[in-house]
Structures are given as C-alpha cells and as structure tokens.
Write an enzyme that holds these catalytic residues in place. Structure first.
Site, PDB file in Angstrom:
ATOM      1  N   ASP A 168       3.406  -3.764  -2.424  1.00  0.00           N
ATOM      2  CA  ASP A 168       1.947  -3.979  -2.306  1.00  0.00           C
ATOM      3  C   ASP A 168       1.721  -5.359  -1.711  1.00  0.00           C
ATOM      4  O   ASP A 168       2.178  -6.367  -2.268  1.00  0.00           O
ATOM      5  CB  ASP A 168       1.301  -3.868  -3.703  1.00  0.00           C
ATOM      6  CG  ASP A 168      -0.222  -3.968  -3.660  1.00  0.00           C
ATOM      7  OD1 ASP A 168      -0.792  -4.234  -2.581  1.00  0.00           O
ATOM      8  OD2 ASP A 168      -0.828  -3.790  -4.722  1.00  0.00           O
ATOM      9  N   ASP A 195      -2.301  -1.058   2.324  1.00  0.00           N
ATOM     10  CA  ASP A 195      -1.323  -2.131   2.076  1.00  0.00           C
ATOM     11  C   ASP A 195      -0.304  -1.783   1.007  1.00  0.00           C
ATOM     12  O   ASP A 195       0.297  -2.667   0.423  1.00  0.00           O
ATOM     13  CB  ASP A 195      -2.052  -3.442   1.726  1.00  0.00           C
ATOM     14  CG  ASP A 195      -2.511  -3.494   0.284  1.00  0.00           C
ATOM     15  OD1 ASP A 195      -2.813  -2.419  -0.279  1.00  0.00           O
ATOM     16  OD2 ASP A 195      -2.539  -4.601  -0.274  1.00  0.00           O
ATOM     17  N   GLU A 196      -0.100  -0.495   0.769  1.00  0.00           N
ATOM     18  CA  GLU A 196       0.781  -0.101  -0.316  1.00  0.00           C
ATOM     19  C   GLU A 196       1.659   1.068   0.080  1.00  0.00           C
ATOM     20  O   GLU A 196       1.170   1.997   0.730  1.00  0.00           O
ATOM     21  CB  GLU A 196      -0.078   0.437  -1.463  1.00  0.00           C
ATOM     22  CG  GLU A 196      -0.216  -0.447  -2.640  1.00  0.00           C
ATOM     23  CD  GLU A 196      -1.101   0.231  -3.657  1.00  0.00           C
ATOM     24  OE1 GLU A 196      -0.555   0.838  -4.585  1.00  0.00           O
ATOM     25  OE2 GLU A 196      -2.330   0.177  -3.512  1.00  0.00           O
TER      26      GLU A 196
HETATM   27  P1  TTP Z   1      -5.535  -4.261  -2.988  1.00  0.00           P
HETATM   28  O1  TTP Z   1      -4.069  -4.043  -2.757  1.00  0.00           O
HETATM   29  O2  TTP Z   1      -6.167  -3.605  -4.175  1.00  0.00           O
HETATM   30  O3  TTP Z   1      -5.827  -5.815  -3.138  1.00  0.00           O
HETATM   31  P2  TTP Z   1      -5.212  -7.045  -2.367  1.00  0.00           P
HETATM   32  O4  TTP Z   1      -4.072  -6.662  -1.489  1.00  0.00           O
HETATM   33  O5  TTP Z   1      -6.320  -7.769  -1.678  1.00  0.00           O
HETATM   34  O6  TTP Z   1      -4.729  -7.961  -3.556  1.00  0.00           O
HETATM   35  P3  TTP Z   1      -3.437  -7.781  -4.484  1.00  0.00           P
HETATM   36  O7  TTP Z   1      -2.592  -8.974  -4.249  1.00  0.00           O
HETATM   37  O8  TTP Z   1      -4.003  -7.770  -5.883  1.00  0.00           O
HETATM   38  O9  TTP Z   1      -2.771  -6.500  -4.112  1.00  0.00           O
HETATM   39  O10 TTP Z   1      -6.360  -3.822  -1.730  1.00  0.00           O
HETATM   40  C1  TTP Z   1      -5.862  -3.957  -0.382  1.00  0.00           C
HETATM   41  C2  TTP Z   1      -6.986  -4.318   0.561  1.00  0.00           C
HETATM   42  O11 TTP Z   1      -8.000  -3.314   0.510  1.00  0.00           O
HETATM   43  C3  TTP Z   1      -7.678  -5.614   0.188  1.00  0.00           C
HETATM   44  O12 TTP Z   1      -7.041  -6.748   0.740  1.00  0.00           O
HETATM   45  C4  TTP Z   1      -9.059  -5.412   0.741  1.00  0.00           C
HETATM   46  C5  TTP Z   1      -9.281  -3.918   0.686  1.00  0.00           C
HETATM   47  N1  TTP Z   1     -10.190  -3.605  -0.445  1.00  0.00           N
HETATM   48  C6  TTP Z   1     -11.531  -3.417  -0.153  1.00  0.00           C
HETATM   49  O13 TTP Z   1     -11.949  -3.452   1.005  1.00  0.00           O
HETATM   50  N2  TTP Z   1     -12.377  -3.163  -1.203  1.00  0.00           N
HETATM   51  C7  TTP Z   1     -11.952  -3.135  -2.515  1.00  0.00           C
HETATM   52  O14 TTP Z   1     -12.740  -2.911  -3.432  1.00  0.00           O
HETATM   53  C8  TTP Z   1     -10.544  -3.338  -2.792  1.00  0.00           C
HETATM   54  C9  TTP Z   1     -10.033  -3.311  -4.209  1.00  0.00           C
HETATM   55  C10 TTP Z   1      -9.717  -3.582  -1.717  1.00  0.00           C
HETATM   56 MG    MG Z   2      -2.499  -5.469  -2.199  1.00  0.00          MG
END
Ligand code: TTP
Ligand code: MG
Length: 365
Positions: A9, A110-111
């Site tokens: 992730d 992103d996962e």
């Molecule tokens: P996530 O993987 O949930 O968050 P992240 O990568 O920003 O942070 P983390 O280190 O906790 O993994 O989400 C991936 C991307 O998706 C995030 O960068 C932005 C987008 N996103 C949105 O647009 N709206 C949202 O509500 C969420 C949760 C994420």
């Molecule tokens: Mg993330």
C-alpha cells in the site's frame, strides 16, 4: 503448504506523488490534496494528507477548512489525476517483476496483493522479499510504500496497516502465533469492519480481536447475523480467498431495508446509520468473493412509493469500505434529501470486476 501473501500500500499516495514526483520543494512539508481553503470558502475535503500533515491531526475526508485551522501552514494542492494514474502504473510494473500476472491482484489505485509463496519459505525470507519490493518501488517510482506479509490476504492487509509509513510487517504463519499477533488489535483493523459495525461490536463489549476470538460463531450470530463466521475467521487470521478471483459470474450486489415505520427526512442519524449498515453488509459479501466494485447506487422509496435510483461510478475499481460508505452518503445528500418520509433505502454495488484486467481497459478516466 503455507501461503505467503504480500500486501503493498503506497504511503499517503496522492500527497507523495505531489512531493516526490511533481514538486520536490514539497518534500518534508505538510501537504493536503484538496481545494485550497484560503482561496475562498470551500466545502471540499482533504483527499489525503502527507504524514507531516497527519501529525497535526489532518485525515482523509476532513473538510479542508478544518485542516487549515489545524495546520495554518499546510500546503493545499488541487490534485493531478494523470500523475497519480502514471504513478500507479509504474508501481504495478515493479510488482510484475516479483510475481506473474496470475499472482497479483490490484485492489485500488495504490494497493495490490502478490502471492510470493514460490520465493519464500520462512519469515526471514518474507521480510527480505518485502524489503526488496519496497526498495525497488522507491527506486523506480520515487515513492514510499508499506508492506505486510501474511498467510492470506486479510492478514497481509492488517499487517501493512500496523506499521506505516515505510513499514514492513511479517505476520507469523503458525495459526496459534497468528491469533496472538492479531489479539490486541482493535476490531476496526479488519478490512470490512467500518465504523457502524465497530460501534455495534463495542456496544457488546467487543473491542479487540481477542474478544472476537474468544467467542464461538453461534455466540456472534446475534450481533453479526450472516457475517458472524466471516468476522470470526478474520479475527483468527483465516481467509481462504485466492489472489485470482473468477468473479463467480455476479454482476452486482445489493441490499435494502424497508423501515417498519416510515422515517422522517429530518432523522438524518437514522438514515446515515441505515446506509452504514447496508454498506457493512455489502462489504462483507464483497470480501467473501474478493471482487471490487466501481459503481455505487442508492435506491430510495418515499412513503408515496415514488422510487428513485441514483448512481455514481468511481474513477477506479476498489474494494474500499470507506469509499463505498462515503459515496452512498454523498448520493443521498446530493440527490435525495427531500422533505418526504422514507419507506425504503437500498445500496447496490455494480461494475464488479477483476481489477487488474479492468485497469488495462479503462485506466482512470
Ligand atoms: P489510501 O491508501 O486509503 O490512503 P493513502 O495512500 O493516502 O494513505 P496511507 O498511507 O494511509 O495508505 O488511499 C489512496 C489514495 O486514494 C489517497 O492517496 C487519495 C485517494 N483517496 C481519496 O481520493 N479519497 C478518500 O477518501 C481516500 C481514503 C483516498
Ligand atoms: Mg495508501
């Protein structure tokens, strides 16, 4: 044979792309991706925040005005989807050098999960592979990520979340050790336990995974209904899903509730709670199949039997519980909050798909 599943992730993905790929001057700064609240009143929310900004208490989904008041020096960037799409493709290219097509499943922008069983026979080797993947992603994309490895997808994802950013966490494969590893975690650690389900569990005195582990499945049924076994399995580190999913031929999942008595449109608490419960239930169904959805719809029947369906298709397939609930609530608030009593509420997930093949077709529009 023990399976070794890695979950990768990206850390603060959109914000990291802004910092490390677009504007290096932002590295080390509190960055929020969302409309700039200093450029006039905005009802927008923070899509994500860099870990520097998170230190001020800023989180995804928070109104930008609140983020600004928590950290007046935070830098707001409006977001550049093409760049995020490119970074996502680059990240996947790296993963394809570690596992073949059939051993990778992308579950959001992103996962992704990778089955690395072929190159791993113990926890030390698992850690080594995770380190190698993390280094390769950093080298190739310039972006930080966190990696969890476990005997299945659920444990791998829980492990990733235990140690962010730039973390590597390897869960023990032995079933007893695995239960102990999971025992102290909050019930929300399980992907699929949203805030509504968590509140329900807390109300029954169930806070940590050890509390779920110590119950039998029949004891959980009055609280979790059909999802009792699913929750018990996840709390004990059991998840039989395979990385590849056939899709089981399903094209949608839906669930609806007809209220015993019509609900007043002013009873927003009841409406949001119902949408939350419907999403919890759909997410656990989705989780069992291992599919992702791209379209969320809500169906609403007013007391006069007028029925309305509103849908939103997300830019990319996902299995996110948060995105599902937020989209359902937004659909309600933006389209359906009329001054008429409500008789029925339903949520439907469609465009169910195997993410990897779908990504190739659409990329993020
Ligand atoms: P996530 O993987 O949930 O968050 P992240 O990568 O920003 O942070 P983390 O280190 O906790 O993994 O989400 C991936 C991307 O998706 C995030 O960068 C932005 C987008 N996103 C949105 O647009 N709206 C949202 O509500 C969420 C949760 C994420
Ligand atoms: Mg993330």
């Amino acid at each position: 044979m023990t399976r070794w599943i890695a979950h990768v992730d990206m850390d603060a993905f959109f914000a990291s792309v802004e910092q490390f790929r677009i504007n290096p001057a932002l590295v080390g700064q509190p960055v929020c991706v969302g409309p700039d609240p200093t450029e006039g009143p905005s009802r927008g929310v923070v899509r994500t925040a860099s870990y520097e900004a998170r230190e001020y208490g800023i989180t995804s989904g928070m109104p930008v005005s609140k983020a600004h008041s928590l950290c007046p020096e935070a830098i707001f960037v409006s977001g550049s989807f093409q760049h995020y799409k490119d970074a996502s493709a680059d990240f996947m290219t790296v993963l394809h050098s570690y596992a073949d097509e059939d051993s990778i499943r992308k579950t959001s922008i992103d996962e992704a999960y990778l089955d690395v069983s072929h190159s791993c026979s113990n926890s030390t080797e698992a850690h080594g592979i995770a380190q190698s993947i993390q280094d390769a992603i950093k080298r190739s994309t310039r972006l930080p990520c966190s990696i969890g490895i476990g005997p299945n997808m659920s444990v791998a994802k829980i492990s990733t979340d235990m140690n962010k950013p730039m973390g590597i966490t390897v869960a023990p494969p032995d079933p007893d050790a695995l239960r102990e590893f999971l025992a102290p975690l909050d019930v929300r650690a399980i992907n699929g336990v949203g805030s509504k389900t968590a509140d329900k569990l807390y109300n029954h005195g169930l806070h940590e995974l050890r509390d779920i582990q110590s119950l039998s499945i029949p004891q959980l049924v009055p609280i979790m209904g059909n999802s009792a076994k699913w929750l018990h399995d996840r709390a004990c580190g059991i998840d039989d899903r395979t990385i590849r999913s056939s899709g089981n031929g399903r094209s949608s999942f839906s669930k609806e509730t007809t209220f015993a008595e019509n609900v007043s449109p002013n009873d927003l608490g009841m409406i949001l709670k119902t949408l939350g419960n419907l999403c919890d239930s759909l997410h656990s169904k989705l989780n069992k199949t291992g599919l992702a959805y791209q379209t969320v719809s809500i169906r609403l029947r007013y007391s006069d039997f007028t029925t309305i369906l509103r849908s939103k298709t997300l830019p990319t397939p996902t299995d996110s519980h948060t995105a599902m609930e937020k989209t359902a609530i937004n659909l309600y608030e933006e389209n359906l909050a009329e001054n008429r009593p409500i008789r029925l509420l339903g949520v439907k997930l469609s465009s169910l798909q195997d993410i990897e093949s779908q990504m190739k077709l659409t990329q993020f529009v």
